[in-house]
Design an enzyme around this catalytic site. Structure first.
Site, PDB file in Angstrom:
ATOM      1  N   HIS A  73      36.543  16.461  -2.765  1.00 44.79           N
ATOM      2  CA  HIS A  73      36.399  16.743  -1.331  1.00 44.79           C
ATOM      3  C   HIS A  73      37.698  17.279  -0.747  1.00 44.79           C
ATOM      4  CE1 HIS A  73      33.202  13.763  -2.143  1.00 44.79           C
ATOM      5  NE2 HIS A  73      32.511  14.579  -1.355  1.00 44.79           N
ATOM      6  N   SER A 122      28.322  16.605   1.832  1.00 45.85           N
ATOM      7  CA  SER A 122      29.581  16.006   2.284  1.00 45.85           C
ATOM      8  C   SER A 122      30.638  17.047   2.644  1.00 45.85           C
ATOM      9  CB  SER A 122      30.135  15.070   1.205  1.00 45.85           C
ATOM     10  OG  SER A 122      30.312  15.774  -0.019  1.00 45.85           O
ATOM     11  N   ASP A 178      40.064  12.132  -4.684  1.00 48.71           N
ATOM     12  CA  ASP A 178      38.946  12.228  -5.635  1.00 48.71           C
ATOM     13  C   ASP A 178      38.881  13.591  -6.332  1.00 48.71           C
ATOM     14  OD1 ASP A 178      37.827  13.969  -3.738  1.00 48.71           O
ATOM     15  OD2 ASP A 178      36.246  12.587  -3.125  1.00 48.71           O
TER      16      ASP A 178
END
Length: 193
Positions: free
Chosen positions: A167, A18, A164
């Site tokens: 990221h 990601s 979060d």
């Protein structure tokens, strides 16, 4: 000869999770787009190929490597392992998967920049040391360009991360690109020599 002095476009595969795929970011804000723009701004004709899959582990990256290589890259950035750490996968397994990826890239004469990762601190010092050591041993064994921590300058910095806390946001990605750029330039020089 400097990388700027050579005109042919270089194709760089960014194989990752990601953090490469640009999770939670608008098009153009992710690592692939920002790295390509930074290289072009420096006069380096480069195309960065998006080989990022959110949630991928080193095992997943190995499983899809041949598919990613269908785009015939001249060089590769391998930025995998964050999800291995989040899942507390045995560092020996992470090492074995990355070793297989680097071996297959070397067999195709594709120079590599290995972007290391650190394990989450809640897994303890022993696990963290073994995880970090896996990347260092791989870099020595394969003689690749080594960038020790892909999230250097961004990890644990709230202003540079999405809510979060894992990221990076667009500003965080810009910091990542700025810091890794000298290593990417060394990779390009290897690819063109």
């Amino acid at each position: 000869m400097s990388v700027q002095a050579q005109g042919r476009e270089i194709r760089i595969l960014a194989l990752g999770d990601s953090l490469v795929a640009g999770y939670g970011l608008a098009r153009g804000e992710g690592f692939v787009a920002q790295l390509e723009a930074a290289l072009r701004a420096r006069g380096i004709p480069a195309r960065v190929l998006d080989g990022g899959v959110s949630g991928d582990t080193t095992a997943g990256g190995l499983a899809r490597l041949d598919w990613a290589l269908a785009e015939t890259p001249d060089a590769a950035i391998v930025a995998l392992g964050g999800n291995d750490g989040l899942r507390a996968i045995d560092p020996a397994a992470t090492y074995a998967n990355l070793d297989a990826i680097l071996t297959r890239l070397a067999a195709r004469n594709i120079p590599v920049l290995l972007a290391g990762m650190l394990a989450p601190p809640n897994l303890g010092a022993e696990y963290g040391a073994a995880f970090r050591d896996a990347y260092e041993r791989l870099a020595r064994a394969h003689d690749v360009v080594f960038y020790p921590f892909f999230l250097d300058g961004v990890a644990a910095e709230p202003a540079l991360n999405q809510p979060d806390g894992i990221h990076p946001n667009a500003r965080g990605v810009a910091v990542m690109v700025e810091r890794i750029l000298p290593a990417v330039e060394r990779l390009i020089e290897k690819a063109r020599s």
